[in-house]
Design a protein around this motif. Structure first.
Motif, PDB file in Angstrom:
ATOM      1  N   PHE A   1      61.734   3.655  17.113  1.00  0.00           N
ATOM      2  CA  PHE A   1      61.322   4.940  17.672  1.00  0.00           C
ATOM      3  C   PHE A   1      59.810   5.103  17.609  1.00  0.00           C
ATOM      4  CE2 PHE A   1      60.184   9.431  16.963  1.00  0.00           C
ATOM      5  CZ  PHE A   1      60.484   9.900  18.235  1.00  0.00           C
ATOM      6  N   ARG A   2      59.186   4.694  16.513  1.00  0.00           N
ATOM      7  CA  ARG A   2      57.735   4.840  16.388  1.00  0.00           C
ATOM      8  C   ARG A   2      57.004   3.942  17.380  1.00  0.00           C
ATOM      9  NH1 ARG A   2      58.090   5.329   9.744  1.00  0.00           N
ATOM     10  NH2 ARG A   2      59.006   7.445   9.819  1.00  0.00           N
ATOM     11  N   ALA A   3      57.589   2.798  17.676  1.00  0.00           N
ATOM     12  CA  ALA A   3      57.013   1.941  18.726  1.00  0.00           C
ATOM     13  C   ALA A   3      57.138   2.625  20.092  1.00  0.00           C
ATOM     14  CB  ALA A   3      57.716   0.589  18.746  1.00  0.00           C
ATOM     15  N   LEU A   4      58.259   3.289  20.314  1.00  0.00           N
ATOM     16  CA  LEU A   4      58.432   4.028  21.563  1.00  0.00           C
ATOM     17  C   LEU A   4      57.440   5.185  21.651  1.00  0.00           C
ATOM     18  CD1 LEU A   4      59.899   4.624  24.191  1.00  0.00           C
ATOM     19  CD2 LEU A   4      61.630   5.869  22.882  1.00  0.00           C
ATOM     20  N   ARG A   5      57.218   5.872  20.548  1.00  0.00           N
ATOM     21  CA  ARG A   5      56.246   6.968  20.530  1.00  0.00           C
ATOM     22  C   ARG A   5      54.852   6.445  20.898  1.00  0.00           C
ATOM     23  NH1 ARG A   5      55.225  12.599  20.357  1.00  0.00           N
ATOM     24  NH2 ARG A   5      52.979  12.653  20.101  1.00  0.00           N
ATOM     25  N   LYS A   6      54.481   5.290  20.376  1.00  0.00           N
ATOM     26  CA  LYS A   6      53.176   4.718  20.703  1.00  0.00           C
ATOM     27  C   LYS A   6      53.105   4.367  22.186  1.00  0.00           C
ATOM     28  CE  LYS A   6      49.767   1.384  19.070  1.00  0.00           C
ATOM     29  NZ  LYS A   6      49.233   1.129  20.422  1.00  0.00           N
ATOM     30  N   HIS A   7      54.219   3.841  22.734  1.00  0.00           N
ATOM     31  CA  HIS A   7      54.271   3.543  24.166  1.00  0.00           C
ATOM     32  C   HIS A   7      54.076   4.817  24.989  1.00  0.00           C
ATOM     33  CE1 HIS A   7      55.749   2.204  28.068  1.00  0.00           C
ATOM     34  NE2 HIS A   7      56.642   3.193  28.026  1.00  0.00           N
ATOM     35  N   VAL A   8      54.703   5.914  24.538  1.00  0.00           N
ATOM     36  CA  VAL A   8      54.564   7.198  25.236  1.00  0.00           C
ATOM     37  C   VAL A   8      53.107   7.630  25.268  1.00  0.00           C
ATOM     38  CG1 VAL A   8      55.050   9.675  24.992  1.00  0.00           C
ATOM     39  CG2 VAL A   8      56.909   8.022  24.860  1.00  0.00           C
ATOM     40  N   GLU A   9      52.439   7.518  24.126  1.00  0.00           N
ATOM     41  CA  GLU A   9      51.035   7.921  24.056  1.00  0.00           C
ATOM     42  C   GLU A   9      50.146   7.001  24.884  1.00  0.00           C
ATOM     43  OE1 GLU A   9      50.245   7.923  19.902  1.00  0.00           O
ATOM     44  OE2 GLU A   9      51.265   9.822  19.529  1.00  0.00           O
ATOM     45  N   ASP A  10      50.358   5.687  24.771  1.00  0.00           N
ATOM     46  CA  ASP A  10      49.515   4.726  25.472  1.00  0.00           C
ATOM     47  C   ASP A  10      49.731   4.751  26.981  1.00  0.00           C
ATOM     48  OD1 ASP A  10      48.588   3.990  23.002  1.00  0.00           O
ATOM     49  OD2 ASP A  10      49.786   2.157  22.857  1.00  0.00           O
ATOM     50  N   SER A  11      50.938   5.142  27.408  1.00  0.00           N
ATOM     51  CA  SER A  11      51.265   5.142  28.838  1.00  0.00           C
ATOM     52  C   SER A  11      50.860   6.425  29.551  1.00  0.00           C
ATOM     53  CB  SER A  11      52.771   4.918  29.037  1.00  0.00           C
ATOM     54  OG  SER A  11      53.175   3.700  28.451  1.00  0.00           O
ATOM     55  N   GLY A  12      50.316   7.373  28.825  1.00  0.00           N
ATOM     56  CA  GLY A  12      49.883   8.621  29.445  1.00  0.00           C
ATOM     57  C   GLY A  12      51.001   9.585  29.762  1.00  0.00           C
TER      58      GLY A  12
ATOM     59  N   ASN B   1      57.670  14.595  33.057  1.00  0.00           N
ATOM     60  CA  ASN B   1      57.674  13.182  32.658  1.00  0.00           C
ATOM     61  C   ASN B   1      58.919  12.791  31.854  1.00  0.00           C
ATOM     62  OD1 ASN B   1      55.223  12.525  33.829  1.00  0.00           O
ATOM     63  ND2 ASN B   1      54.029  13.006  31.999  1.00  0.00           N
ATOM     64  N   LEU B   2      59.761  13.742  31.509  1.00  0.00           N
ATOM     65  CA  LEU B   2      60.880  13.447  30.621  1.00  0.00           C
ATOM     66  C   LEU B   2      61.815  12.386  31.193  1.00  0.00           C
ATOM     67  CD1 LEU B   2      61.734  17.068  29.399  1.00  0.00           C
ATOM     68  CD2 LEU B   2      60.701  15.233  28.044  1.00  0.00           C
ATOM     69  N   HIS B   3      62.034  12.422  32.503  1.00  0.00           N
ATOM     70  CA  HIS B   3      62.972  11.459  33.100  1.00  0.00           C
ATOM     71  C   HIS B   3      62.478  10.020  32.983  1.00  0.00           C
ATOM     72  CE1 HIS B   3      60.090  11.924  36.430  1.00  0.00           C
ATOM     73  NE2 HIS B   3      60.523  10.757  36.862  1.00  0.00           N
ATOM     74  N   LYS B   4      61.152   9.857  32.819  1.00  0.00           N
ATOM     75  CA  LYS B   4      60.580   8.517  32.791  1.00  0.00           C
ATOM     76  C   LYS B   4      60.900   7.765  31.500  1.00  0.00           C
ATOM     77  CE  LYS B   4      56.666   9.920  35.715  1.00  0.00           C
ATOM     78  NZ  LYS B   4      55.192  10.050  35.796  1.00  0.00           N
ATOM     79  N   ILE B   5      61.246   8.512  30.450  1.00  0.00           N
ATOM     80  CA  ILE B   5      61.475   7.872  29.162  1.00  0.00           C
ATOM     81  C   ILE B   5      62.961   7.688  28.861  1.00  0.00           C
ATOM     82  CG2 ILE B   5      61.601   9.912  27.669  1.00  0.00           C
ATOM     83  CD1 ILE B   5      59.462   6.745  27.079  1.00  0.00           C
TER      84      ILE B   5
END
Length: 436
Positions: free
Chosen positions: A105-116, A387-391
């Motif tokens: 999950f924390r890796a996913l959170r970082k992806h969310v932040e890095d992906s804008g 953006n919710l649908h994108k994740i």
């Protein structure tokens, strides 16, 4: 950097670390003696509650726990917040652990932040706020043209109810700091929308809603499930109340009287009373002033047509219509899910156990204010809803990997499950009461 200090990755300085164990952290788990861990560091938040923008209760809900994922999810301005945390620093946890699920999950959170994906499309929220204002203008024009008739009263209230429901989703965006980069501007717009357009208190909403997000469906921590004197939810509370002979309602019939005192009365009665009690208790005169501007606007616009009492009943009828919309949408993702005492689940597991989604689509997205993506919204509460649908695919992948159910229903199925859940809980109460 002070003498003997060390620099963190973002350049902020903490005192030279001393080490504590997670057992030490767990011992400080009560009001007035509260520690929590964030990213391996322990903070004493015993006296910080009165200064915390989200209030003391939300902090105490995580006392003695690892609050890393909750803290990360609520704060987009982490570097700024860490400046205030330095004075609360106790030490580093020497035996911190991270499960595979938490790591994913924390890796996913970082992806969310890095992906804008935490960045906003301004046009989306401009259009949304614009269509609310246009509906209010349309209601005023219709009432002014038709005059004081039953038809203008009903049609005007229907249009205003749509505007009010959509304004509810709009204030939700500003309240979650998901529109502007600046927290100050988000707060200003939240005050304007929820106060001037919705006639409610911004601080009251924050007090309730952030607790709900922090510990959804957790008894004594989520105010949204603190309704036992009217409805018994889940499996534990019905049996407990039956054995203790608490309550006064015929709970075995709650799936029926839900239609009489649930959706019809939540906004017209319960929220008005609670909102006013909160404002006067806290002496929050700014929020009260914003609410007054709403009523001044309504009486100025509709008073010449309907008169004073006519405007009052127009307002109450509008709230009555809106209340059905609001209640069914906000409860469809939670009432049928796990409702129990806090068992200190990790952030990802807790949100998946207590929330569910409703199928996407243009109508469902608009009708629910994108709360049909309830799972993703609870995992990433500051993410702009467009953006919710994108994740969704990534969240589903984590669920599949760790064998965690990901529930997604039709809109009708989600509504029906509210009634089914109330029926089940009512039956549990009746059986336990009868056996007792």
């Amino acid at each position: 950097m002070g003498k003997g200090g060390k620099a963190s990755e973002n350049g902020s300085a903490f005192p030279a670390p001393k080490y504590v164990s997670m057992d030490d952290v767990r011992e400080h788990n009560r009001k007035g003696d509260s520690w929590l861990m964030i990213e391996g560091k322990v903070y004493d938040i015993s006296r910080w509650g009165s200064k915390h923008p989200g209030g003391a209760k939300i902090l105490n809900h995580f006392a003695g726990e690892d609050a890393t994922d909750a803290w990360t999810s609520f704060h987009n301005d982490k570097d700024y917040v860490k400046k205030f945390m330095k004075s609360l620093y106790v030490g580093d946890v020497k035996d911190k652990e991270e499960s595979d699920l938490q790591a994913d999950f924390r890796a996913l959170r970082k992806h969310v932040e890095d992906s804008g994906l935490l960045k906003t499309k301004p046009w989306f929220f401009c259009l949304h706020l614009g269509h609310i204002i246009l509906m209010e203008i349309a209601a005023y024009c219709l009432v002014s043209y038709m005059g004081a008739t039953i038809s203008s009263f009903v049609l005007g209230a229907m249009i205003l109810a749509v505007a009010q429901a959509q304004a509810g989703w709009s204030q939700h965006d500003y309240g979650h700091m998901s529109v502007f980069q600046s927290h100050k501007i988000n707060h200003i717009f939240h005050h304007l929308v929820i106060g001037h357009i919705k006639a409610a208190s911004s601080h009251w909403w924050n007090f309730r809603h952030f607790q709900h997000h922090a510990k959804p469906n957790v008894l004594k921590k989520d105010p949204d499930v603190d309704v036992a004197y009217l409805f018994l939810l889940g499996d534990y509370v019905p049996k407990s109340w039956a054995l203790k002979k608490k309550g006064f309602m015929p709970y075995q019939l709650q799936s029926s009287y839900w239609f009489l005192i649930g959706p019809p009365l939540l906004l017209p009665i319960y929220f008005h009373v609670e909102n006013l009690m909160f404002v006067f208790k806290r002496r929050d005169w700014v929020d009260l002033g914003m609410t007054i501007t709403f009523f001044l606007r309504w009486f100025y616009l509709f008073g010449p047509v309907f008169g004073g009492w006519g405007v009052f009943w127009l307002y109450m009828f509008t709230r009555f219509l809106e209340s059905h919309w609001f209640t069914w949408v906000t409860q469809m993702s939670h009432i049928p899910m796990k409702i129990a005492h806090d068992d200190n689940m990790d952030w990802f597991s807790m949100q998946l156990a207590t929330t569910c989604n409703v199928e996407p689509g243009y109508f469902n997205d608009w009708f629910t204010g994108h709360l049909n993506y309830q799972v993703e919204h609870h995992l990433f509460p500051t993410m702009p809803r467009h953006n919710l649908h994108k994740i969704v695919p990534q969240v589903r992948a984590i669920c599949k990997k760790h064998n965690i159910p990901y529930r997604c229903k039709t809109l009708y199925g989600a509504f029906a499950d509210i009634v089914h859940s109330l029926k089940k809980s009512g039956d549990i109460w009746y059986e336990a009461r009868h056996e007792g």
